[in-house]
Motif scaffolding. Structure first.
Motif, PDB file in Angstrom:
ATOM      1  N   PHE A 122      -0.030  13.693  -8.353  1.00 61.29           N
ATOM      2  CA  PHE A 122       1.236  14.104  -8.959  1.00 61.29           C
ATOM      3  C   PHE A 122       1.230  15.618  -9.206  1.00 61.29           C
ATOM      4  CE2 PHE A 122       4.962  12.407 -11.309  1.00 61.29           C
ATOM      5  CZ  PHE A 122       5.413  13.584 -11.892  1.00 61.29           C
ATOM      6  N   GLY A 123       0.144  16.095  -9.795  1.00 62.15           N
ATOM      7  CA  GLY A 123       0.042  17.517 -10.101  1.00 62.15           C
ATOM      8  C   GLY A 123       0.096  18.386  -8.860  1.00 62.15           C
ATOM      9  N   GLN A 124      -0.579  17.985  -7.794  1.00 66.47           N
ATOM     10  CA  GLN A 124      -0.556  18.756  -6.552  1.00 66.47           C
ATOM     11  C   GLN A 124       0.860  18.832  -5.990  1.00 66.47           C
ATOM     12  OE1 GLN A 124      -3.401  17.678  -3.446  1.00 66.47           O
ATOM     13  NE2 GLN A 124      -1.879  18.182  -1.887  1.00 66.47           N
ATOM     14  N   ARG A 125       1.569  17.719  -5.995  1.00 71.45           N
ATOM     15  CA  ARG A 125       2.930  17.697  -5.452  1.00 71.45           C
ATOM     16  C   ARG A 125       3.844  18.665  -6.197  1.00 71.45           C
ATOM     17  NH1 ARG A 125       4.476  12.577  -6.545  1.00 71.45           N
ATOM     18  NH2 ARG A 125       5.710  13.203  -8.355  1.00 71.45           N
ATOM     19  N   GLU A 126       3.754  18.651  -7.526  1.00 71.11           N
ATOM     20  CA  GLU A 126       4.634  19.513  -8.312  1.00 71.11           C
ATOM     21  C   GLU A 126       4.252  20.988  -8.168  1.00 71.11           C
ATOM     22  OE1 GLU A 126       7.422  18.243  -9.899  1.00 71.11           O
ATOM     23  OE2 GLU A 126       6.737  16.521  -8.733  1.00 71.11           O
ATOM     24  N   LEU A 127       2.971  21.287  -8.044  1.00 67.78           N
ATOM     25  CA  LEU A 127       2.552  22.675  -7.840  1.00 67.78           C
ATOM     26  C   LEU A 127       2.991  23.186  -6.467  1.00 67.78           C
ATOM     27  CD1 LEU A 127      -1.005  22.624  -9.447  1.00 67.78           C
ATOM     28  CD2 LEU A 127       1.029  23.798 -10.303  1.00 67.78           C
ATOM     29  N   GLN A 128       2.980  22.311  -5.479  1.00 63.24           N
ATOM     30  CA  GLN A 128       3.487  22.702  -4.161  1.00 63.24           C
ATOM     31  C   GLN A 128       4.980  23.035  -4.240  1.00 63.24           C
ATOM     32  OE1 GLN A 128       2.097  19.178  -2.010  1.00 63.24           O
ATOM     33  NE2 GLN A 128       0.693  20.449  -0.824  1.00 63.24           N
ATOM     34  N   ARG A 129       5.722  22.276  -5.023  1.00 64.31           N
ATOM     35  CA  ARG A 129       7.135  22.581  -5.213  1.00 64.31           C
ATOM     36  C   ARG A 129       7.327  23.913  -5.947  1.00 64.31           C
ATOM     37  NH1 ARG A 129       9.188  16.543  -7.178  1.00 64.31           N
ATOM     38  NH2 ARG A 129       9.269  15.610  -5.088  1.00 64.31           N
ATOM     39  N   LEU A 130       6.461  24.162  -6.907  1.00 63.54           N
ATOM     40  CA  LEU A 130       6.558  25.418  -7.650  1.00 63.54           C
ATOM     41  C   LEU A 130       6.414  26.612  -6.722  1.00 63.54           C
ATOM     42  CD1 LEU A 130       6.578  27.129 -10.260  1.00 63.54           C
ATOM     43  CD2 LEU A 130       4.102  26.724 -10.395  1.00 63.54           C
ATOM     44  N   TRP A 131       5.363  26.601  -5.906  1.00 64.17           N
ATOM     45  CA  TRP A 131       5.094  27.749  -5.048  1.00 64.17           C
ATOM     46  C   TRP A 131       5.984  27.769  -3.808  1.00 64.17           C
ATOM     47  CZ3 TRP A 131       2.912  31.292  -7.582  1.00 64.17           C
ATOM     48  CH2 TRP A 131       1.948  31.000  -8.553  1.00 64.17           C
ATOM     49  N   GLY A 132       6.452  26.621  -3.362  1.00 65.17           N
ATOM     50  CA  GLY A 132       7.262  26.573  -2.153  1.00 65.17           C
ATOM     51  C   GLY A 132       8.753  26.695  -2.384  1.00 65.17           C
ATOM     52  N   GLY A 196      -9.916   0.065 -20.809  1.00 68.95           N
ATOM     53  CA  GLY A 196     -10.502   0.137 -19.476  1.00 68.95           C
ATOM     54  C   GLY A 196     -10.292   1.489 -18.844  1.00 68.95           C
ATOM     55  N   ALA A 197     -10.300   1.520 -17.509  1.00 64.92           N
ATOM     56  CA  ALA A 197     -10.144   2.776 -16.791  1.00 64.92           C
ATOM     57  C   ALA A 197      -9.727   2.504 -15.355  1.00 64.92           C
ATOM     58  CB  ALA A 197     -11.448   3.575 -16.805  1.00 64.92           C
ATOM     59  N   ALA A 198      -8.908   3.408 -14.830  1.00 68.42           N
ATOM     60  CA  ALA A 198      -8.535   3.366 -13.420  1.00 68.42           C
ATOM     61  C   ALA A 198      -8.409   4.800 -12.932  1.00 68.42           C
ATOM     62  CB  ALA A 198      -7.226   2.614 -13.214  1.00 68.42           C
ATOM     63  N   GLU A 199      -8.806   5.031 -11.699  1.00 66.95           N
ATOM     64  CA  GLU A 199      -8.809   6.377 -11.141  1.00 66.95           C
ATOM     65  C   GLU A 199      -8.105   6.408  -9.781  1.00 66.95           C
ATOM     66  OE1 GLU A 199     -10.095   8.888 -12.862  1.00 66.95           O
ATOM     67  OE2 GLU A 199     -12.071   8.385 -13.702  1.00 66.95           O
ATOM     68  N   ALA A 200      -7.611   7.593  -9.407  1.00 70.08           N
ATOM     69  CA  ALA A 200      -7.001   7.795  -8.091  1.00 70.08           C
ATOM     70  C   ALA A 200      -7.419   9.166  -7.564  1.00 70.08           C
ATOM     71  CB  ALA A 200      -5.488   7.682  -8.184  1.00 70.08           C
ATOM     72  N   PRO A 201      -8.681   9.318  -7.158  1.00 70.56           N
ATOM     73  CA  PRO A 201      -9.225  10.634  -6.823  1.00 70.56           C
ATOM     74  C   PRO A 201      -9.117  11.013  -5.347  1.00 70.56           C
ATOM     75  CG  PRO A 201     -11.000   9.060  -6.883  1.00 70.56           C
ATOM     76  CD  PRO A 201      -9.721   8.287  -7.151  1.00 70.56           C
ATOM     77  N   LEU A 202      -8.249  10.321  -4.582  1.00 66.55           N
ATOM     78  CA  LEU A 202      -8.217  10.554  -3.142  1.00 66.55           C
ATOM     79  C   LEU A 202      -6.959  11.286  -2.671  1.00 66.55           C
ATOM     80  CD1 LEU A 202      -9.778   7.207  -1.857  1.00 66.55           C
ATOM     81  CD2 LEU A 202     -10.898   9.382  -2.403  1.00 66.55           C
ATOM     82  N   ALA A 203      -6.512  12.271  -3.421  1.00 65.23           N
ATOM     83  CA  ALA A 203      -5.505  13.232  -2.975  1.00 65.23           C
ATOM     84  C   ALA A 203      -6.235  14.510  -2.572  1.00 65.23           C
ATOM     85  CB  ALA A 203      -4.508  13.505  -4.093  1.00 65.23           C
ATOM     86  N   PRO A 204      -5.660  15.335  -1.691  1.00 59.64           N
ATOM     87  CA  PRO A 204      -6.380  16.523  -1.203  1.00 59.64           C
ATOM     88  C   PRO A 204      -6.941  17.409  -2.298  1.00 59.64           C
ATOM     89  CG  PRO A 204      -4.413  16.166   0.105  1.00 59.64           C
ATOM     90  CD  PRO A 204      -4.363  15.159  -1.003  1.00 59.64           C
ATOM     91  N   TYR A 205      -6.126  17.739  -3.310  1.00 61.22           N
ATOM     92  CA  TYR A 205      -6.607  18.597  -4.392  1.00 61.22           C
ATOM     93  C   TYR A 205      -7.809  17.963  -5.089  1.00 61.22           C
ATOM     94  CZ  TYR A 205      -6.810  20.793  -8.990  1.00 61.22           C
ATOM     95  OH  TYR A 205      -7.246  21.403 -10.132  1.00 61.22           O
ATOM     96  N   SER A 206      -7.715  16.664  -5.379  1.00 58.80           N
ATOM     97  CA  SER A 206      -8.806  15.969  -6.066  1.00 58.80           C
ATOM     98  C   SER A 206     -10.064  15.912  -5.211  1.00 58.80           C
ATOM     99  CB  SER A 206      -8.362  14.550  -6.440  1.00 58.80           C
ATOM    100  OG  SER A 206      -7.241  14.576  -7.292  1.00 58.80           O
TER     101      SER A 206
END
Length: 422
Positions: A122-132, A196-206
């Motif tokens: 989510f963070g990567q997508r929004e930062l790409q929008r910021l700079w683009g 508990g816990a859940a992770e999603a670490p498989l985006a390019p930035y991560s």
């Protein structure tokens, strides 16, 4: 009116299990694949990751967030929170804990999650929008969706849980630490905690962030990429997903006729510093001894160990020695398993998935095997090949983080196994 229970006697029990993992969504699907030793490790297919050095991971592929989560929550949250919210729903359904059970006392139910990577996609997508495109194209939820506490907040808001809420940030071992944070909240008066816990670490930035870990496996062959306790060990494989549990005060759970699946009997944690694997031997042994002491459990009472199994030779050697140090001669005889070699290590989600597997193993009298591991080079009885039938009353779950946290949890099968209140 409920009979008050002394804090000293407020035992914490697991009544619900919810899983979203690379090998299945739901505890039943997860256990079927786990007990059969199925490996789902495969080449990374997430968009933007194709040309990165990480080649193998455990991806959650058969998961539709729309089937679990309302649109208004989906747009506010990252994939890691989608997994956590869905797993929480599954755990609550499994525990048969509905709004009617706590509507009059919403402050009696809390939420605790652990997180390591947060909402990187989510963070990567929004930062790409910021700079683009500019700041006007950045969505308002950028301020919260990436935050590691987002899952706790969204589960609490969506479920109407107003009891003690927290997020544990103690490295990968935080998954176990969150369970005992929940148990201590129950000891202080809370009736139930969704934890508990859940992770999603498989985006390019991560993924780029993870490439800084020397312990990450860059092997390109899925069956060889993650082999702890072997001479072929070359690091760990990351994974998505995790698990949420419903943990309740035992008397309150029995009063409402809940099925008691396991008791959180004892826990302890230590810290030995980033990548100091030789020092982690003493730290992990100390955590095991502390967990046994809190559980009032003798070493020989441990029937199975769900090991951390990092897949780094120095770390594996330290863990094998720590088990022997803490359990004595029994440490060389007790069955050890690392089922996550078939799914990957979901960071904070990994030890909660191991806890779920341990509960299911005790219920089914079956120790799941360690996929892709064949010849063990340490003095451990690692279960390989196929599941091993066994009478399981007490399980030990271990977890270590790359930054130096060590955690141990003792689970005990309930003596009264009734599924319904008489």
């Amino acid at each position: 009116m409920k009979t008050p229970v002394s804090p000293v006697h407020r035992s914490s029990v697991i009544t619900g299990i919810g899983v979203v993992a690379p090998n299945g969504t739901g505890a039943g699907a997860f256990w079927k694949q786990t007990q059969e030793g199925v490996s789902v490790l495969d080449l990374v297919s997430r968009e933007g990751c194709e040309n990165l050095p990480l080649r193998v991971a455990g991806e959650v592929r058969d998961f539709d967030p729309v089937a679990f989560i309302e649109e208004r929550f989906l747009v506010q949250t990252d994939r890691f929170t989608h997994y956590a919210m869905a797993a929480a729903d599954l755990a609550l359904d499994d525990a048969r804990l509905g709004r009617a059970d706590y509507e009059g006392e919403p402050f009696k139910v809390g939420v605790v999650t652990a997180a390591g990577s947060g909402g990187g996609e989510f963070g990567q997508r929004e930062l790409q929008r910021l700079w683009g495109e500019g700041s006007r194209f950045v969505g308002p939820y950028q301020s919260i969706a990436w935050f590691y506490a987002a899952s706790t907040g969204q589960i609490s808001i969506r479920g109407g849980f107003k009891g003690p809420c927290a997020v544990v940030a103690s490295d990968e071992a935080g998954g176990l630490d969150a369970l005992m944070h929940a148990a201590r909240s129950i000891r202080r008066g809370t009736d139930a905690v969704v934890v508990g816990a859940a992770e999603a670490p498989l985006a390019p930035y991560s993924v780029v962030c993870q490439l800084g870990y020397d312990d990450l496996s860059l092997c390109e062959e899925p069956t060889r990429a993650y082999r702890p306790f072997t001479a072929d060990a070359c690091g760990f494989v990351p994974a998505e997903g995790g698990a949420m549990l419903v943990v309740e005060e035992e008397t309150a759970a029995r009063d409402r006729g809940a099925r008691i699946r396991a008791e959180l009997a004892g826990h302890a944690a230590t810290f030995t510093g980033a990548a100091r694997w030789d020092e982690s031997r003493a730290g992990l042994a100390r955590a095991i001894e502390g967990a046994l002491r809190e559980a009032r459990c003798a070493p020989e009472e441990i029937d199975v160990v769900f090991a951390d199994g990092l897949g780094v030779p120095a770390a594996d050697r330290a863990e094998a020695l720590a088990i022997a140090d803490a359990l004595g001669a029994h440490g060389r005889r007790v069955p050890v398993t690392v089922p996550k070699t078939g799914t990957g290590r979901a960071y904070c989600g990994a030890p909660v998935l191991d806890t779920s597997a341990a509960v299911l193993a005790m219920e089914h009298g079956l120790i799941p095997p360690t996929p892709n591991v064949f010849e063990v080079c340490h003095d451990l009885d690692v279960v390989t090949g196929r599941a091993r039938p066994a009478e399981l009353r007490t399980a030990l779950v271990l977890s270590r983080g790359l930054m130096g946290s060590n955690s141990a949890l003792v689970l005990r099968r309930p003596t009264d196994t009734r599924t319904e209140k008489e």
